[in-house]
Each structure stands twice: as structure tokens, then as C-alpha cells.
Design a protein around this motif. Sequence first.
Motif: not given
Lengths: 223, 273
Positions: A94-96, A146-149, B171-174
Motif C-alpha cells: 500500500s506504500n507504492n 504496512a504501517t508506522k503507527s 491494504s486498499g487493494l480492490k
Amino acid sequence: MDLIQVKDLCFSYSGEKGTLKHISLNVKKGNFVTIVGENGSGKSSLIKCILGLNKGYTGEIIKEEHIGYLPQKTEIQTNFPASIEEVVLSGTISNNPRSIFYKKEDKERAKNTMKKLGIYDIRKKCFADLSGGQQQRVLIARSLCATKSLIVLDEPTNGLDPNIAKQIYELLDKLKKEEDITILMVSHDIDRALNYADKVIELINGEITFDGIPANYKLGGAK
Amino acid sequence: MIQTVIEMMSHVFIQRAILVGVLISLCAALLGVNLVLKRYSMIGDGLSHVGFGVLTIATAFGATSPLYIAIPCVALSAIILLKIGNNGKIKSDSSIALISSSALAIGVAVTSLTTGMNTDVCNFMFGSILAMSQGDVILSVISSIIIIILFIVYYRKLFVVTFDENFAKASGLKANRYTNIIAVLTALIIVIGMRMMGVMLISSIIIFPAISSMRIFKNFKKVVVSSGIISIVSFLIGIYLAYLYNISTGAMIVIVNLVLFILFSIIDKIIHD
């Protein structure tokens, strides 16, 4: 500061159990929050609403954009040919999201996370061949990519023997203290979860019956 | 052997067959890895039967290029089958069996009413890679290149979605979009692959290479690459033996795949014991 705020959330699957009734809660930055409750009390549904996996709820959910999720294990993973490295690296997706290949920064991040969690030396091993505890360690590494928090875990110690489960809790505790990671976890392993949590939320039949510090919960603040 | 190969390659129809065969074998193997891991192995079989039904109906109505009609119909069936697999009341293995036998039955019925079991029908059933027209070749080459490009572009996402759909969604992937892409690409490879392998045998080149390479490799990228190689090698050996002994090409390719699978299983046993 709140990383998650849920206000008056209502949700139900079409005609099935797991219904949530007027749920309001918040998760503060740097906290270890555990949601406890029986099977079918709506714990997993609540988590899925927060992550956006369940649609069609009413109410309001305000949340951190990047959440690292550790779902329950699926049958597909039991003999999936994937190395630890591939699984952890996939956490950076999800970062790129528009890029075709993993970027250098993603690979670097996966490498550092694996080192931190002590799985770098076995990174070429097959995920499916690992013990349950090691697999959870790998999936925690993936969620940290996927996250830093904030990471959200759905029954991470399910099916693990008590010693290994304890190691997973200790790892999460360490991440909270050393990396400032906020943790939201669903568990029905109540006794142990209480030892590490800053806050406990109890769900019964889709309603919150307790929301407070573990000490009060142990005193019989609920039930 | 070299003499035979040189003689083989002097025929234009064999050159065509090899070009198309290598590309289709590669594409089928790439998609096969995802389908096998997602437990959709039988979908290739089901879709090829749907393809057969559509082709016979299209031919009965005198369509000049039935493949162009078959591709969208089979793609639609693929999307429906994968959707059913996700959340239907009928389990996906039963729904595949229902759809595939119904389509085959309709195809056979239409055939009986029109042409009867002639060579054309036999070619659909068991493949006829040596009898491909130039139009078929162009369609196959373009489709294969599209499949390979899309597979590379979506490789990362396909891995995440296949390994853990819930994580992918969070993660927001469809995730549904990628399932649909796989479905449409599978339909495409099934329809163009039917000319080569036939309705009855096409699913084997989707399943075998993936299963064989998973015996030995425990890493997704290696499984993908080795499946592609296994598939191409099986095709080349298959078409060579078919030419040499005058056996049906499709059948020979499946048998080579089977032999490789047994070989890989033995190697796996030796390595892991």
C-alpha cells in the motif's frame, strides 16, 4: 490523540449473527487495546468494519490511513509456496500501490523489519513450513511493513501453545514500548491479554459491556 | 534427432504451431499458478466446455469467426464462476460441474442437430494445433502478449491477493478486480488454447506445470518462473514426439506433462526424506 474513533456504529450481515449495536470506542496512540468476548459476539465484525472490509454499516469511523492488519489464518496459506521474504515484502504494497515492482525503500524496510523480529536469517524459508509461532512473527513483520503507527490483530495467538503465545504478547509489548506502535487486538485468551493491555473492551452479543483498564475488569467490572 | 527437427521446422504450419504453442503454454502456466493456489483448478475444465457449447452454437448459426464470439461468453462465465466460488450458496466445485456438463450437453445436442460428429467437432474436442489458420495465429499471439504483460504488471498485487485476500483488502487493494482480471485472462487462454489442446485436454496445461513446480519450489517467484519453463519444455517435447510417431499433439503434451509431474514428485520425495 486517537488513532481510531468509532461513533454509534451499527452493522449486521443479512440475517446472520455478528450484529453490532451502537458501538462507540476509541483507541489512543501508544495504547495496547484488547477486545474480548465469546465467539459470535461481534469481535471480528467490529475489526472488519474498522478496516473497511465490512461495508454497509451506519455510524462513523475515523481512523489512521495506514493500518497493518493481521487476519486469521486461511486454509490457502497452509501449503502456499511463498518465502518469508516474499510475505513480509508484500506488506509494503500500500506504500507504492501504482508501482509495478517493489521499490528500494520497500525492500529496505522489509529487511529491517525482518532483522528486528529475528527472522532475517531464515528469510528464504517457506512460510508454510514454519511453526505456528514463527508464522505469526512473519505476519506481524508484514503488518509492520504496512504501517508506522497502528496494527490490528485478529486472534493472533489462536492455536498456539501457551509458551509461544506468551512470546507473541511479549513481542507486541516490545513493539509498543520501543517502536511506539499502537495495538488493537481481538482475543478470547482473556487472562493473558489482560496482563499486557492498557485497555479492555468487552463485547457481548454485539454490545459493549465493559470499556476500561484491565484492573477494573478483573475486579468484576463486567459480567 | 537434429535431422528430424530440421525437417519438422521446414513446414510453415509447424513453425506457426510452435510459435503459438510456446506462447499459450507459457500463459496457461502463469495463470495456472494462481488458479491452483486459489483452489480453482477445475475452472479451466469448466470453461473449456462452455467454450465448446458456444463454438458449436456459433458455428451452427454460420458465424465466420466463432472464436470472437466464444471469448466474451467464456469470460462472462469465468467471472460468474469465480463470484459463485466466493459467496454462493452452491459450492464452487459443484457449480463448475453443473455449468460445464450443461454446456457440453448443449454443444453435443447442437452438433447432432447440425453437422454431426465430423472432423471439425473432433478438432474442437481434441485439438488441432497443426491446422491453425493465419487468423487464429494472429489472435493467439496478440492475446498471449496481452496476458504476459498484464501478468507482469499485476504480479505484486496478484501475489498479495492470492496469499491473503483480507490483508489485500485492508491494504486498499480492490481484491475483486484482480479476481476478475484472472477470470477474464483465464477465459482468453482457454478459448485460444482450445484450438491447440482441445476441450478435453486444455485444463491440463493450466494445472500440471504449477503442480509439478510446487513439488520442488517453495518460493512464489520460483514457482511462477519454473511453471513457465516446464510448460514450454513439455510443449516442445510433446510436439516433437507427436510429429515423430504421428500421435495427437494435445494428448502427447499432456502425457509429457504427466511424466514430468511424476519425475518432480520423485525428486521431491528424495529431497525431503
